[in-house]
Design an enzyme around this catalytic site. Structure first.
Site, short mmCIF file in Angstrom:
data_model
loop_
_atom_site.label_atom_id
_atom_site.label_comp_id
_atom_site.label_asym_id
_atom_site.label_seq_id
_atom_site.Cartn_x
_atom_site.Cartn_y
_atom_site.Cartn_z
N HIS A 142 -122.05 -7.53 70.23
CA HIS A 142 -121.34 -8.64 70.89
C HIS A 142 -120.37 -8.04 71.90
CE1 HIS A 142 -122.83 -11.78 68.12
NE2 HIS A 142 -122.92 -10.77 67.29
N ASP A 157 -124.23 -5.01 64.99
CA ASP A 157 -123.53 -6.30 64.96
C ASP A 157 -122.05 -6.08 65.27
OD1 ASP A 157 -123.17 -9.00 64.93
OD2 ASP A 157 -123.63 -9.28 62.80
#
Ligand code: DOR
Ligand code: ZN
EC number: 3.5.2.3
Length: 422
Positions: free
Chosen positions: A59, A302
């Site tokens: 992200h 992640d």
């Protein structure tokens, strides 16, 4: 531009290729032990040289949440973690559901000189789970993956249509497999710890049931579905059940689900709050065993940075997510390879050829003509995790102070230095 990496001990997921002088020319690998004039010299004596890692799940928060991370900080952090390629998640503000945004991200990242950016685009417009995005146009603009990651696709019919559409265009769908109805407002794993702490629990069944649905749709449509961040034993068992039948699925595990249990939540520190949640020692043991048995295709970080202020809120209000891209390799090397007997080759495979195969990209090797995306690793020197030195804007870490080995010293992307330690 011609570069030599002297005394490069070459290793990758296939094994040990010995120590050589490795030559890079104009962004690609030229060969070994060639001799001749070079523009720059690096010495890798005592270290290991391996293809730069590929992260299919990070992200980076651009556009719109640059206070958490931006392309420059996120791709610099990736390079510091030894990653040469990053697939950025699309749950930004606004979400990456528009070809123009995809193109502008790629354009911007190319000028930065850190890790390569391969953006994902959302599956649904506005991440709302109602209407599909224009996969064809997003792919034309450079999107490599379709995912609403961060938000589960609640509507099974929409997931089915997405799979049919993705199959037509050779795109991989990455899932965020958690059933929203079962997950409710759970903030940590449902179990003895959530009961003791009195925090809303998110049961393993939310993950296992949704993985089952997503695998069933993959099997039905023939689409390539990558199950992100499998966190539980039962979730992994469902993946195995479908793999045994030849379903077109692959799966990912994360550094935090391989190393932390929900017991760390006893601190009530939202630094450990993540979705899917940290599970139990039994789950970790099963995930590690799945890694060993070759059931897992890739390790995705992640990496999910937030601001300190957001993470300083209480357990219910704080956002989900752990920043980890700069510690992923040392953490997994120290805990899984040194600490738990996992072959180094397996770990390297899951960060190199494994993710490349998930995406049907060419598998990185040391062959002449291959992109000169490489990382020099120091497997010996031990150093504590110091979040204040992170390139990421999220300068805090669940592993702060932990002493780790295996730190990246130097990362090359297209034959240029994208990160140098110190
Ligand atoms: O922990 C998480 N963080 N899980 C998600 O699904 C989203 C991610 C984020 O965007 O912060
Ligand atoms: Zn994610």
């Amino acid at each position: 531009m011609r570069v030599i990496i002297q005394n490069a001990h070459l290793r990758d997921g296939r094994g040990d290729h010995g120590a050589h002088d490795l030559y890079l020319q104009d962004g690609v690998i030229e060969g070994v032990n060639l001799g001749g004039k070079v523009d720059e010299t690096f010495d890798a004596a005592g270290r290991l040289v391996t293809p730069a890692f590929i992260d299919l799940h990070a992200h980076l928060r651009e556009p719109g949440q640059e206070q958490k991370e931006d392309l420059a900080s996120g791709l610099a952090a990736a390079a510091a973690g030894g990653f040469g390629t990053v697939v950025s998640m699309a749950n930004t503000t606004p979400p990456v559901d528009d070809p123009g945004v995809v193109a502008s991200l790629i354009h911007k990242a190319e000028r930065l000189g850190f890790a390569r950016l391969r953006p994902a685009a959302t599956l649904s417009r506005g991440l709302k789970g109602q209407e599909l995005t224009d996969f064809a146009a997003l792919k034309d603009a450079g999107a490599v993956m379709i995912t609403d990651d961060g938000v589960p696709v609640a509507d099974g019919h929409l997931m089915r249509r997405a799979c049919e559409y993705a199959l037509d265009h050779g795109l991989v769908i990455q899932t965020h497999s958690e059933d929203p109805g079962l997950r409710q407002n759970g903030v940590i794993n449902e179990g003895v710890v959530s009961q003791r702490l009195g925090l809303p629990g998110n049961p393993v069944a939310a993950e296992a049931a949704m993985i089952y649905r997503d695998c069933e749709i993959a099997a039905m449509t023939g689409a390539r579905v990558h199950i992100a961040h499998v966190s539980s034993k039962r979730g992994m068992q469902v993946v195995e059940f479908f793999r045994a039948q030849g379903a077109p699925i692959t799966c990912e595990v994360t550094p935090h689900h391989l190393t932390l249990t929900d017991a760390v939540l006893e601190t009530f520190d939202p630094i450990h709050k993540v979705a899917p949640p940290l599970r139990t020692a039994e789950d970790i043991a099963f995930l590690r065993d799945a890694v060993r048995r070759g059931v897992v295709d890739s390790i995705g970080t992640d990496h999910a940075p937030h601001t300190r202020a957001e993470k300083d809120r209480d357990m219910v209000a704080a956002p989900f997510g752990i920043g980890n891209i700069e510690v992923t390799f040392p953490l997994l090397y120290t805990e899984l390879v040194e600490g738990d007997g996992l072959p180094l080759e397996t770990l390297l495979h899951l960060l190199q050829a494994g993710p490349a195969r998930v995406m049907s990209w060419s598998v990185p090797t040391f062959e002449p003509g291959q992109p000169a995306d490489l990382v020099v690793l120091d497997l010996e020197a031990e150093r504590a995790v110091q979040p204040e030195t992170f390139k990421s804007k999220a300068k805090f870490s669940p592993w702060e102070g932990l002493s780790l080995k295996g730190w990246p010293m130097l990362t090359f992307v297209r034959g240029c230095v994208a990160y140098m330690s110190g």
